[in-house]
Structure formats: C-alpha cells, structure tokens
Scaffold this active site. Structure first.
Site, PDB file in Angstrom:
ATOM      1  N   ASP A 157      -1.338   4.260   7.626  1.00  0.00           N
ATOM      2  CA  ASP A 157      -0.054   4.956   7.733  1.00  0.00           C
ATOM      3  C   ASP A 157      -0.223   6.444   7.448  1.00  0.00           C
ATOM      4  O   ASP A 157       0.536   7.036   6.679  1.00  0.00           O
ATOM      5  CB  ASP A 157       0.984   4.343   6.789  1.00  0.00           C
ATOM      6  CG  ASP A 157       2.401   4.836   7.095  1.00  0.00           C
ATOM      7  OD1 ASP A 157       2.675   5.134   8.278  1.00  0.00           O
ATOM      8  OD2 ASP A 157       3.219   4.920   6.167  1.00  0.00           O
ATOM      9  N   LYS A 182       3.436   4.430  -8.950  1.00  0.00           N
ATOM     10  CA  LYS A 182       4.257   3.786  -7.915  1.00  0.00           C
ATOM     11  C   LYS A 182       4.582   2.377  -8.380  1.00  0.00           C
ATOM     12  O   LYS A 182       3.694   1.527  -8.510  1.00  0.00           O
ATOM     13  CB  LYS A 182       3.534   3.749  -6.577  1.00  0.00           C
ATOM     14  CG  LYS A 182       4.293   2.971  -5.510  1.00  0.00           C
ATOM     15  CD  LYS A 182       3.760   3.195  -4.106  1.00  0.00           C
ATOM     16  CE  LYS A 182       4.201   4.523  -3.549  1.00  0.00           C
ATOM     17  NZ  LYS A 182       3.886   4.645  -2.089  1.00  0.00           N
ATOM     18  N   GLY A 239       8.141   3.028   1.094  1.00  0.00           N
ATOM     19  CA  GLY A 239       8.301   1.710   1.662  1.00  0.00           C
ATOM     20  C   GLY A 239       7.957   0.604   0.678  1.00  0.00           C
ATOM     21  O   GLY A 239       8.446  -0.513   0.800  1.00  0.00           O
ATOM     22  N   MET A 240       7.118   0.900  -0.314  1.00  0.00           N
ATOM     23  CA  MET A 240       6.688  -0.125  -1.249  1.00  0.00           C
ATOM     24  C   MET A 240       7.433  -0.065  -2.572  1.00  0.00           C
ATOM     25  O   MET A 240       7.439  -1.025  -3.326  1.00  0.00           O
ATOM     26  CB  MET A 240       5.184  -0.007  -1.489  1.00  0.00           C
ATOM     27  CG  MET A 240       4.545  -1.267  -2.048  1.00  0.00           C
ATOM     28  SD  MET A 240       2.749  -1.194  -2.008  1.00  0.00           S
ATOM     29  CE  MET A 240       2.415   0.078  -3.208  1.00  0.00           C
ATOM     30  N   LEU A 298       9.507  11.064  -8.456  1.00  0.00           N
ATOM     31  CA  LEU A 298       8.857  11.853  -7.414  1.00  0.00           C
ATOM     32  C   LEU A 298       9.322  11.461  -6.022  1.00  0.00           C
ATOM     33  O   LEU A 298       9.185  12.233  -5.081  1.00  0.00           O
ATOM     34  CB  LEU A 298       7.337  11.706  -7.509  1.00  0.00           C
ATOM     35  CG  LEU A 298       6.691  12.312  -8.759  1.00  0.00           C
ATOM     36  CD1 LEU A 298       5.218  11.945  -8.810  1.00  0.00           C
ATOM     37  CD2 LEU A 298       6.868  13.821  -8.777  1.00  0.00           C
TER      38      LEU A 298
END
Length: 602
Positions: free
Chosen positions: A147, A53, A35-36, A31
């Site tokens: 964020d 994630k 940043g992580m 997807l």
C-alpha cells in the site's frame, strides 16, 4: 520542546475515550487514524517519543488477524531503517493489539503536494531516491509493502521515510475485513496485475515498483498518472491506457514510465531503480542537490545498495485478489468497494517464461465501468456528543420548486478526508440521553431516534472540516414526520443545518444569536417526488463554496442556498434527527444513515 507540549502540527490532543497507556507506553497525543486503527504519539519509559498504532476493535477480536499480524510484524522488524520508519515493538496478544514504530515528525508527501503543489526538481529527486531506498530495504528483507502511496511517505528532516510497510497483508487476508471479492490497496497506485480476473500467481515486489512510479509522478505533477473521474474508471486506465506524465521530463520521466509498465516482468526492480537514480545518469545536478539538502539520504541509499537482496516469501495466493464483483481500496480512514465488471474468462494472465525480457503479462480487459462507493469505518474512536434543542422560528422563506435536474454531482476521485460506513461504531459512536428520550445506535446503519419531537445530534468525529467542503451520505426516513438532519460548518451550538424531510429539504441556521433556534434560510420543495419512508433511501450531497451551498438528491442538483453567516467557516459535520413542521410532540421519530464521505471541495 516545552514539557508537556506536543511536537508537530499533525499531533492532536487525546480524546475523552482514548486510552492513556498501552503496554509500557504513555500515550500523549493522536497522530491519525488508518485502515487498521488509531495512531498515537507515545513516550517510552525513558522519555523517547514513538508512534503506536492500536488495532481497531473488530480486528482485535479476529484470531486469524492476530496470527497474520504477528507474522507480518516479525517480518517487518527485519527491514533495516534505510528511509523507513523502524519497527520497534509490538504486542499482538494484548487486548488491543498494537505496533510501535519510530516517530517521524514531518508531513506526508500528500499533505505537502496538496498545500504547496508539485515538488521542485531537487526535492522530487530526493523523494524518488528516498522511496526507492526504502523499497530496496523492504524487498531485501522479504517484505512487500502492498500500500505504497503519498500518505505513507513522510518528509522528515534528513531523508524521506516510508511507513506502514508489510502490514496491509494482515488486513487483506483476515475474514473480518475482506470478502472473497475484495483486496486491500489504494486504487490510484495499484498495479494492473492486482486486478487480474484469476490471480494464480502471488503478488511480487513489482507491484510496489509500480506504486513507486505513481508516487513520484504525483509528487512531480500534482496528480496521479491514471487520473479519472471515478475509481473504476481509474482502474480501467491502469489496465488499458498509458500514464499521463505531463510535468515530468528527461530521464526521470523515462524511469517513471518504465516503472509503470503494464507487464510486471518488464519493470525494473527497486534495487535497479535506486542504482539508476544515484548513478548520476538521471539528472546529476538534481541528484547532487537532493543529497546536499538531505544529509542522511546519501548514506541511507548507499547502505541500502549494500543490502543482499533475498527473494520475498511468496504471498499467499488469496481469493481476495479478484475483480468480480468488487475492488477494494483503502487509505488512512477507509476501505472503499467499487463494483467493476469482470474481464472475459479467456483473459487470464499468461504463464511467465524464465527469460525476464521475454515475459509478457496478458492484460485483462474491462467490459464496463460503473460507480458505487461503500465506505468502511476503520478507526477506534469515541466521540463527544453535542446536543441542543431547537425549533424553527419565523415564517419559512418562499418555497423554491424543484427544478428539472440539469446538473449532476461529480464525486471526487481522491480519498475523502472523512468517511465511515456507519454500519458499526467507528467515527460515529452510539449515544443515549435518557432525559431526552433520544439515542443513536447501530443496526446495520446509524439510527437516530427521538421519542418526542425535537433535535438530537449523534456523537461524531471532532475533525474541523474546511469551509469549502463536499459531503455525501445516504439517509432513510424510518417514521412519518422524521427528518434527517445534517449539520455543517458547526462550531459548538452554532452552525448550518440541512434538514431532509419527506416533502421538503430545508437549509437553516442553527442557534443564530445564541437563542437555540433554527432559522430556515431556504426551502426546496420535492413536489411530486417526495422521498417516501423506509426501505426507500436517498443519497444527499452538500457542496459548500464560499457563501453558498449546493444541495443534491441522488446525484441531481436540487438548488443552491445562501450561507449568510460569514463568521461560520470551518467546523464539524454532524448527523442527527429533527422533525417536520407541525408534527405531534409524541413520536417516535427515527432516521437511519449509511456511507458518509467528506472531501474538501474543489
């Protein structure tokens, strides 16, 4: 959906090095990258689609990050799913820590505005209400998003959905990602207090409200309210200038301006935003239309209003929240560091009295603003190497002497499409071909090396970059006779090549007519200003528009070359090594790269 098919245009096939399972979840597509880490589309044992994630490798080995990740995930799971992507599961102790959230099949707000322009009135009000609803739920659970930006707002059927709330703090505070002069966020949507020279007070939900104002302004106008030519200049505008809200009107404009107040004490709360938006006092017709078009939005907003708010657990007052000497902003693919000057020591924020209306925040002053950008790779990717041999064919076209630079490069302010520091494996990865005696490896830079003369491409991202693009990368020639090779509009073994050598820069066509050769289109002589060898380095810029490419050296225009193959449009951008003309077959030949960024050209 056909069995085995992937939903949505945003889903890409898994890459060769991607895992096929993670915990109890079957990974079926990609997807995106953030940043992580990398975000995958996955299926549960019962066949339900979810988004997973997976944390990137350097974070996975940081014990402090794992501890904070576990804590923030537990807090995020308390957020009710009112216009938010529900947190379903997480395993912070897995070899590759991961987070599982509700899968939302819809484009980001940023994608919609980029492709179609500013939203219509009804859609804009729907986004304003949806994001305020999400913030009310998030803040009510004691979480601060940190964020919020258009790429973290998904426009799903029924209602907008806010993603990635609360997790940024785990990245911000871990030693593997930020130094004592950095913080995590996206500059265009960061509140003034986040740039304070001495942040004694913890971050509050008011920072998210400021970001809400920026997101709504962007959705309604197509640009951020403090737009400037560089991130430092944008930060200066946030600190000192009123927002640019041309394109917004009426009560919604007033509410956005209220949310963008410099003093966090003077901004409305997320709950107050929501109450004002759905009370009908803003634009009743637009609000009614937003509810009519998005059936789940009204119910989510009403439920969020019913949530009993709690004071957020104060964020740890970290030394990362300071200006000198850097400000860090990350988006889906990167962390960007921009040095900006520290404010005077006497501009520390004044203490806040108890009276809400009487509180004022002392705004720090910026003395000077200058640009440099250091891009940190942020994803776990293994890329396929594409390599092929080639030699220049035919006589070189007439050499163009380097003109006196009158034109300088204008670096875009929007987040790049692709960016990587190239100081460790991320979008680009290490590769080696023994039979070619060639390899790409990392030594605080991406090093491309050949033991013999020839061409070699490093393993890089598979992203198809539009024909009109802007790429910048820093190159260093480590050995005599070596040339940095930058491919663009590359499709398989066919594409353009910019070759940067000590005395010349060449634009060529690689593999024309399938013969494996590199045909030089234009040569730019560097004249009395050769590049020199390491430790000297050069910042190369390429901007392609239609049938031409502009070539920049350290920000100054060197010249323009024609792009002669109309069939070559979008394609990959690759980095590698080639050699100058008439060098010995035996090397070694070696170049180094750092800090690559790629934007769509304007």
């Amino acid at each position: 959906m056909v069995d085995g098919a992937l939903p949505g245009e945003r889903t890409q096939p898994l890459r060769k090095a991607d895992p096929r399972t993670l915990g109890d979840y079957e990974l079926v597509g990609r997807l995106g990258e953030g940043g992580m880490g990398t975000v995958y589309l996955a299926r549960t044992g019962g066949g339900v689609l979810v988004a997973v994630k997976m944390v990137r490798a350097d974070l996975a080995h940081d014990d402090e990050f794992r501890r904070r990740f576990r804590s923030e995930v537990n807090r995020a799971r308390q957020v009710p799913p009112f216009c938010t992507a529900e947190v379903i599961d997480a395993d912070p102790d897995h070899e590759s820590p991961y987070l599982v959230v509700e899968y939302v099949d819809g484009p980001t707000l940023a994608e919609v505005v980029e492709q179609r322009g500013p939203l219509t009135s009804a859609n804009l009000h729907g986004v304003a209400i949806g994001v305020a609803t999400a913030l009310t739920a998030i803040h009510g659970a004691g979480v601060i998003h940190r964020d919020l930006k258009p790429r973290n707002v998904l426009l799903a059927p029924g209602s907008p959905k806010v993603i990635d709330f609360g997790i940024a703090r785990a990245m911000e505070a871990t030693s593997a990602n930020t130094r004592t002069d950095q913080m995590v966020g996206t500059v265009a949507y960061m509140a003034p207090e986040r740039f304070a020279s001495d942040a004694d007070e913890p971050l509050t939900p008011a920072a998210d409200v400021f970001a809400w104002g920026g997101v709504v302004a962007y959705a309604g106008t197509g640009h951020t309210p403090f737009y400037a030519d560089s991130p430092p200049a944008m930060a200066a505008r946030i600190l000192t200038q009123p927002p640019k809200l041309d394109g917004l009107s009426g009560p919604l404009r007033d509410l956005v301006a209220h949310a963008l107040e410099k003093d966090p004490a003077n901004r409305p709360s997320s709950r107050e935003l929501l109450d004002l938006l759905i009370s009908g006092k803003q634009r009743p017709a637009a609000t009614a239309a937003a509810f009519a078009d998005q059936p789940d939005l009204r119910a989510a907003a009403v439920e969020a209003q019913a949530v009993t708010g709690v004071a957020p657990e104060p964020s740890v007052s970290l030394p990362t929240l300071s200006i000198p000497p850097g400000l860090v902003g990350y988006d889906e693919n990167s962390i960007v560091t921009v040095p900006i000057s520290a404010p005077p020591a006497n501009t520390r924020p004044a203490p806040r009295p108890v009276d809400r209306q009487g509180r004022r925040w002392a705004m720090p002053a910026l003395v000077a603003v200058f640009v440099t950008a250091l891009v940190a790779g942020a994803v776990l990717v293994a890329m396929e190497l594409r390599k092929d041999d080639g030699r220049d064919v035919g006589a070189a076209p007439p050499t163009s002497p380097a003109p006196t630079p009158l034109v300088t490069i204008s670096t875009p302010t929007e987040p790049p499409r692709v960016q990587d520091t190239l100081r460790r494996p991320a979008l680009w990865t290490a590769t080696e071909y023994a039979e070619e005696t060639a390899k790409c490896y990392f030594a605080d830079a991406l090093i491309a090396r050949r033991e013999r003369a020839g061409v070699f491409k490093c393993s890089g991202p598979l992203d198809e970059i539009p024909a009109d693009m802007h790429v910048e990368v820093t190159a260093r020639l480590n050995t005599t006779g070596s040339c940095a090779a930058i491919w663009f509009r590359n499709n398989g073994k066919v594409g353009y090549q910019a070759r940067v050598c000590e005395k010349d820069i060449y634009i060529g066509l690689h593999n024309r007519d399938g013969d494996g050769k590199i045909k030089v289109i234009k040569t730019f002589s560097l004249g009395d200003s050769p590049l020199g060898l390491a430790p000297a380095a050069v910042r190369i810029g390429l901007i392609t528009r239609g049938e031409s490419v502009e070539v920049y050296r350290d920000g100054a225009l060197i010249g323009t070359a024609p792009l002669t193959e109309r069939r070559l449009q979008e394609g990959r951008v690759l980095l590698g090594i080639y050699n100058a003309r008439d060098v010995p077959d035996i090397g070694p030949y070696e170049v180094a790269y750092t800090d690559v960024k790629i934007w769509d050209a304007k």
